[in-house]
Every structure is written in C-alpha cells, then in structure tokens.
Design a protein around this motif. Structure first.
Motif, PDB file in Angstrom:
ATOM      1  N   VAL A   1       0.831  -1.203   0.000  1.00  0.00           N
ATOM      2  CA  VAL A   1       0.000   0.000   0.000  1.00  0.00           C
ATOM      3  C   VAL A   1       0.867   1.255   0.000  1.00  0.00           C
ATOM      4  CG1 VAL A   1      -1.654   1.332   1.364  1.00  0.00           C
ATOM      5  CG2 VAL A   1      -1.997  -1.134   1.036  1.00  0.00           C
ATOM      6  N   ARG A   2       1.947   1.225   0.754  1.00  0.00           N
ATOM      7  CA  ARG A   2       2.849   2.378   0.807  1.00  0.00           C
ATOM      8  C   ARG A   2       3.468   2.656  -0.562  1.00  0.00           C
ATOM      9  NH1 ARG A   2       5.912   0.372   4.213  1.00  0.00           N
ATOM     10  NH2 ARG A   2       7.773  -0.080   2.997  1.00  0.00           N
ATOM     11  N   LYS A   3       3.924   1.603  -1.231  1.00  0.00           N
ATOM     12  CA  LYS A   3       4.567   1.776  -2.534  1.00  0.00           C
ATOM     13  C   LYS A   3       3.560   2.202  -3.604  1.00  0.00           C
ATOM     14  CE  LYS A   3       8.704   0.390  -1.150  1.00  0.00           C
ATOM     15  NZ  LYS A   3       9.914   1.211  -1.194  1.00  0.00           N
ATOM     16  N   ILE A   4       2.352   1.639  -3.555  1.00  0.00           N
ATOM     17  CA  ILE A   4       1.329   2.069  -4.505  1.00  0.00           C
ATOM     18  C   ILE A   4       1.004   3.545  -4.283  1.00  0.00           C
ATOM     19  CG2 ILE A   4      -1.082   1.798  -5.227  1.00  0.00           C
ATOM     20  CD1 ILE A   4      -0.784  -1.206  -4.611  1.00  0.00           C
ATOM     21  N   GLY A   5       0.937   3.953  -3.015  1.00  0.00           N
ATOM     22  CA  GLY A   5       0.702   5.360  -2.716  1.00  0.00           C
ATOM     23  C   GLY A   5       1.760   6.254  -3.327  1.00  0.00           C
ATOM     24  N   MET A   6       3.008   5.823  -3.290  1.00  0.00           N
ATOM     25  CA  MET A   6       4.089   6.600  -3.897  1.00  0.00           C
ATOM     26  C   MET A   6       3.899   6.720  -5.408  1.00  0.00           C
ATOM     27  SD  MET A   6       7.217   4.900  -1.699  1.00  0.00           S
ATOM     28  CE  MET A   6       8.561   5.731  -2.563  1.00  0.00           C
ATOM     29  N   LEU A   7       3.482   5.626  -6.035  1.00  0.00           N
ATOM     30  CA  LEU A   7       3.291   5.654  -7.486  1.00  0.00           C
ATOM     31  C   LEU A   7       2.079   6.502  -7.878  1.00  0.00           C
ATOM     32  CD1 LEU A   7       4.178   1.934  -8.155  1.00  0.00           C
ATOM     33  CD2 LEU A   7       5.474   3.925  -8.951  1.00  0.00           C
ATOM     34  N   ILE A   8       1.029   6.464  -7.067  1.00  0.00           N
ATOM     35  CA  ILE A   8      -0.117   7.328  -7.329  1.00  0.00           C
ATOM     36  C   ILE A   8       0.290   8.793  -7.214  1.00  0.00           C
ATOM     37  CG2 ILE A   8      -2.365   8.074  -6.435  1.00  0.00           C
ATOM     38  CD1 ILE A   8      -2.892   5.116  -5.703  1.00  0.00           C
ATOM     39  N   GLU A   9       1.085   9.114  -6.197  1.00  0.00           N
ATOM     40  CA  GLU A   9       1.557  10.487  -6.045  1.00  0.00           C
ATOM     41  C   GLU A   9       2.440  10.886  -7.230  1.00  0.00           C
ATOM     42  OE1 GLU A   9       2.179  14.303  -4.405  1.00  0.00           O
ATOM     43  OE2 GLU A   9       0.609  12.774  -4.226  1.00  0.00           O
ATOM     44  N   ALA A  10       3.271   9.955  -7.704  1.00  0.00           N
ATOM     45  CA  ALA A  10       4.096  10.240  -8.882  1.00  0.00           C
ATOM     46  C   ALA A  10       3.219  10.514 -10.103  1.00  0.00           C
ATOM     47  CB  ALA A  10       5.040   9.071  -9.158  1.00  0.00           C
ATOM     48  N   ALA A  11       2.140   9.743 -10.248  1.00  0.00           N
ATOM     49  CA  ALA A  11       1.227   9.975 -11.375  1.00  0.00           C
ATOM     50  C   ALA A  11       0.620  11.369 -11.301  1.00  0.00           C
ATOM     51  CB  ALA A  11       0.128   8.918 -11.380  1.00  0.00           C
ATOM     52  N   ARG A  12       0.293  11.824 -10.100  1.00  0.00           N
ATOM     53  CA  ARG A  12      -0.259  13.174  -9.938  1.00  0.00           C
ATOM     54  C   ARG A  12       0.783  14.232 -10.288  1.00  0.00           C
ATOM     55  NH1 ARG A  12      -0.735  17.311  -6.547  1.00  0.00           N
ATOM     56  NH2 ARG A  12       0.759  16.450  -5.063  1.00  0.00           N
ATOM     57  N   LEU A  13       2.012  14.031  -9.814  1.00  0.00           N
ATOM     58  CA  LEU A  13       3.070  15.005 -10.074  1.00  0.00           C
ATOM     59  C   LEU A  13       3.450  15.063 -11.552  1.00  0.00           C
ATOM     60  CD1 LEU A  13       5.432  14.295  -7.043  1.00  0.00           C
ATOM     61  CD2 LEU A  13       4.172  16.413  -7.450  1.00  0.00           C
ATOM     62  N   PHE A  14       3.613  13.891 -12.150  1.00  0.00           N
ATOM     63  CA  PHE A  14       4.078  13.820 -13.540  1.00  0.00           C
ATOM     64  C   PHE A  14       2.927  13.884 -14.546  1.00  0.00           C
ATOM     65  CE2 PHE A  14       7.704  12.013 -11.283  1.00  0.00           C
ATOM     66  CZ  PHE A  14       8.790  12.505 -11.991  1.00  0.00           C
ATOM     67  N   ASP A  15       1.697  13.873 -14.033  1.00  0.00           N
ATOM     68  CA  ASP A  15       0.508  13.999 -14.877  1.00  0.00           C
ATOM     69  C   ASP A  15       0.380  12.866 -15.885  1.00  0.00           C
ATOM     70  OD1 ASP A  15      -1.870  15.133 -15.797  1.00  0.00           O
ATOM     71  OD2 ASP A  15      -0.836  16.290 -17.345  1.00  0.00           O
ATOM     72  N   PHE A  16       0.442  11.626 -15.377  1.00  0.00           N
ATOM     73  CA  PHE A  16       0.057  10.507 -16.234  1.00  0.00           C
ATOM     74  C   PHE A  16      -1.160   9.819 -15.631  1.00  0.00           C
ATOM     75  CE2 PHE A  16       3.662   8.827 -13.693  1.00  0.00           C
ATOM     76  CZ  PHE A  16       3.122   7.670 -13.139  1.00  0.00           C
TER      77      PHE A  16
END
Length: 199
Positions: free
Chosen positions: A36-51
């Motif tokens: 869950v922690r790692k998925i949260g990081m990837l979701i945040e990356a998607a928000r930052l990088f706009d994918f």
C-alpha cells in the motif's frame, strides 16, 4: 514485442488492481503495508508527472472499497481517476475496464500511451492476468514487485516468473520513480526524493 525500458510520463499509465479493504486484510501485515505504501508513492508520482491512473475493484460488495490510504491519494487529483468494478480476474476481460483504459489512452496528451505500470493484489491472480491481457493488447508492461502482494508470499514469487514469461519487466517502485526523473535537475526531484525518504 521488445519491452520498452525507458519510462516517460507522456507515454505511461498506472493500473491499480484490487487494493480493497477486505482483500488487503487477508495479506501478511508487512507485505500489505509495504504494498500500500509503494502504490501510494506511485499514485503520487502519477499526480506530479501527470500521467493517467485506472483503479479496479474486484466484487466490492464482498471485498469492500479501495483502502483509505489510497483513496486519499486518489482524491488529491484535480479529476480523481476512474474506479471500475469488475468480476473478471483479468481487468481487460471487463468491458467497463477496457472502455476506461481506451478513454485514458485516447484522451491523454496525443494518445501515445504505450507503457503501463501494473500494481496491486493478488500478484499471482488479478495482477498476473491483467499483465498478460495488457501485453496481449500491445502494451509494454512493467510491474514494480514491491507494489504487489499475495496472501501467500510464495505465490508472489510464482507471480514474478509469470510476469516475466508473459513479457513484462519486473522492476521496483524506486527504480520507476528515478527513471521518470532522469536527472537531479528535474522539477519534481525534491518531491520524489521526499517520497522515497519517507517511505
């Protein structure tokens, strides 16, 4: 198809598979927390990088909604990503999922999405079958192993072999994040570094 190794935000999507409350509760605690922690990081990356992000929920009536920690991340988007209910193990076997994915592909930038990150639960069932389905549909797939889990850790080991045999690249969350950055000069370097430090 030759795997596409370099990840770029303008050709990338994230698919989050079945990270639901009751299913997560059946996972070994340490594996669940890491996943869950790692998925949260990837979701945040998607928000930052706009994918774009697509979220699936397997039979939510029985397995509950997506876990709160990830729902909070998803709600932080200006336009929250679609959450699609399914009964099929392969998300691409569900018409609503394929329609949602097609919409993301055709409405993001110039419609050039070629690579998909797949994460979630369970690694050897819904994650694996979705990976196989995406590759069969012509996408390049990478699976950050640490953003997946199974009830039996041995099944996650089996899943890694299956992902590879299907044609996916097995990677890690941190590898994905720094591949997207490419350089310490990237505008999101500090934000991503903070995510990694706090993981």
């Amino acid at each position: 198809m030759t795997p596409e190794l370099k990840l770029t935000s303008d050709t990338l999507a994230l698919v989050v598979i079945d990270t639901q409350e009751k299913l997560a509760g059946a996972m070994p605690a340490a594996d669940r927390e890491r996943c869950v922690r790692k998925i949260g990081m990837l979701i945040e990356a998607a928000r930052l990088f706009d994918f774009p992000v697509l979220v699936t929920e397997q039979y939510p009536k029985g397995l509950g909604p997506t876990v709160p920690a990830l729902r909070e991340r998803l709600d932080a988007f200006e336009a929250p990503p679609p959450v699609v209910e399914k009964l099929e193990f392969d998300a691409l076997g569900n018409v609503a999922c394929t329609d949602a994915l097609d919409h993301l592909v055709t409405h993001h930038g110039d419609g050039a999405i070629r690579s998909v990150l797949v994460v979630g639960m369970e690694a050897h069932v819904c994650v694996y079958q979705t990976v196989r389905g995406l590759i069969g549909s012509g996408f390049h797939v990478q699976v950050p192993w640490d953003a997946t889990c199974s009830r039996d850790p041995g099944d996650q080991d089996v899943a890694r072999g299956l992902w590879t045999r299907a044609g996916a690249i097995v990677t890690s969350t941190e590898t994905v994040l720094f591949d997207l950055l490419g350089s310490a000069e990237h505008e999101h370097f500090e934000a991503i570094s903070k995510l990694v430090r706090n993981a």
